[in-house]
Design an enzyme around this catalytic site. Structure first.
Site, short mmCIF file in Angstrom:
data_model
loop_
_atom_site.label_atom_id
_atom_site.label_comp_id
_atom_site.label_asym_id
_atom_site.label_seq_id
_atom_site.Cartn_x
_atom_site.Cartn_y
_atom_site.Cartn_z
N GLY A 1 0.82 -1.20 0.00
CA GLY A 1 0.00 0.00 0.00
C GLY A 1 0.85 1.25 0.00
CB CYS A 2 0.13 4.68 -1.17
SG CYS A 2 -1.50 4.95 -0.46
CG PHE A 3 -0.69 6.28 4.21
CD1 PHE A 3 0.12 7.40 4.28
CD2 PHE A 3 -2.06 6.46 4.21
CE1 PHE A 3 -0.42 8.68 4.36
CE2 PHE A 3 -2.62 7.74 4.30
CZ PHE A 3 -1.79 8.85 4.36
#
Length: 322
Positions: free
Chosen positions: A131-133
């Site tokens: 995921g990005c975070f």
């Protein structure tokens, strides 16, 4: 070199569009088809008009599993498992899933964070893209976790652009909501915490500390800024050496000696880190592009590693300075 026959499933959204922009220029990739149920029959350039002159492909709702060397899955979270059950690809097809469905490394998937799992990715046929975070937080803290520097609760905050919420319109992604505004969501409960803790446990089995994460919605379209800190007894030079050694072979993760800003990373596949020592705390800043290093760019990076290509192939992108 023989072209790698590639398909994208779910290519109409933000991450699918970024994959298209990367793969139409990738020197070893041959895009065989791009799939979208909602846009079937339309030209790719009708949905992603910036690609005019770059591709003549049409969106299709048909899924061809034969003769495909690699497939990127950009389906909504929770739909990948059912899709793969209904559309079994060859065991020799590389599958890269951009959803949350297999980030726990179930069903034979490898977690695709190259800076930590490169050797596993090199031999993988199923890769779960982070995921990005999660990408920004893990890269900000991985060296410290490995060195057992973290003995207390970690404080982390992160702010993300509106494209992180996906292309489907929602109240909190409206221009009138986002502009001139900020808000917190999923306080301490963000879904990316699970994969972060999984990686930290692999780096250091003794790591049991809490990670208190405050995610913010930002009033900009793309990019992520992470701030993490914890008590640290060493000095800054020691920390910098450890971080630079940890990432010395990582072509996209860089430890800066001077202050950074988010635009240095936007429109690139880079993660740029900056460290400070203040009031007994080691403070780490991380900047990434949520759609590239946080999604599609990292997926192509994993594609390159799995096929034995140079990790940077097709990813030499320039940031936007202003």
């Amino acid at each position: 070199m023989k072209k790698i026959k590639t398909a994208i499933i779910g290519a109409a959204g933000y991450t699918g569009g970024e994959l298209l922009r990367l793969l139409v220029y990738h020197p070893v990739c041959e895009l065989v088809y791009v799939h979208s149920n909602s846009q079937k029959g339309k030209k790719v350039t009708e949905v992603h008009p910036d690609l005019i002159g770059d591709t003549e492909l049409l969106f299709t709702d048909k899924v061809e599993t034969k003769g495909i060397d690699a497939v990127f899955l950009g389906l909504p979270h929770g739909e990948t498992k059912g899709f793969l059950e209904n559309h079994p690809f060859s065991p020799n097809t590389l599958i890269i899933d951009l959803s949350t469905d297999f980030r726990d490394e179930s069903n034979g998937f490898v977690y695709g964070l190259p800076e930590v799992n490169k050797s596993k990715i090199q031999n993988a046929k199923k890769i779960a893209n982070p995921g990005c975070f999660a990408t920004g937080i893990q890269l900000a803290l991985a060296p410290a976790i490995q060195k057992s520097w973290v003995r207390n609760t970690i404080q982390v905050s992160g702010i993300t652009g509106s494209t992180g919420a996906g292309k489907k319109l929602a109240e909190t992604s409206h221009f009138s909501y986002r502009t001139g505004n900020m808000s917190v969501y999923k306080l301490f409960t963000h879904q990316h915490l699970k994969e972060i803790k999984q990686t930290f446990g692999q780096l250091n089995p003794e790591f049991k500390q809490d990670l208190l994460f405050v995610p913010y919605r930002g009033n900009f379209s793309r990019g992520i800024w992470i701030t993490a800190y914890f008590p640290f007894e060493g000095d800054l030079d020691e920390a910098l050496k450890v971080y630079k050694d940890f990432y010395q072979d990582a072509p996209f993760t860089h430890v800066s000696d001077q202050d950074i800003d988010m635009k240095q990373a936007v429109n690139t596949n880079k993660c740029i880190l900056y460290l400070q020592k203040e009031n007994g705390q080691l403070v780490i800043y991380a900047a990434i592009d949520n759609l590239l290093k946080g999604a599609s760019g990292q997926a192509v990076q994993n594609f390159n590693i799995a096929f034995g290509l140079e990790e940077t192939t097709g990813l030499n992108l320039k940031s936007i300075a202003f």
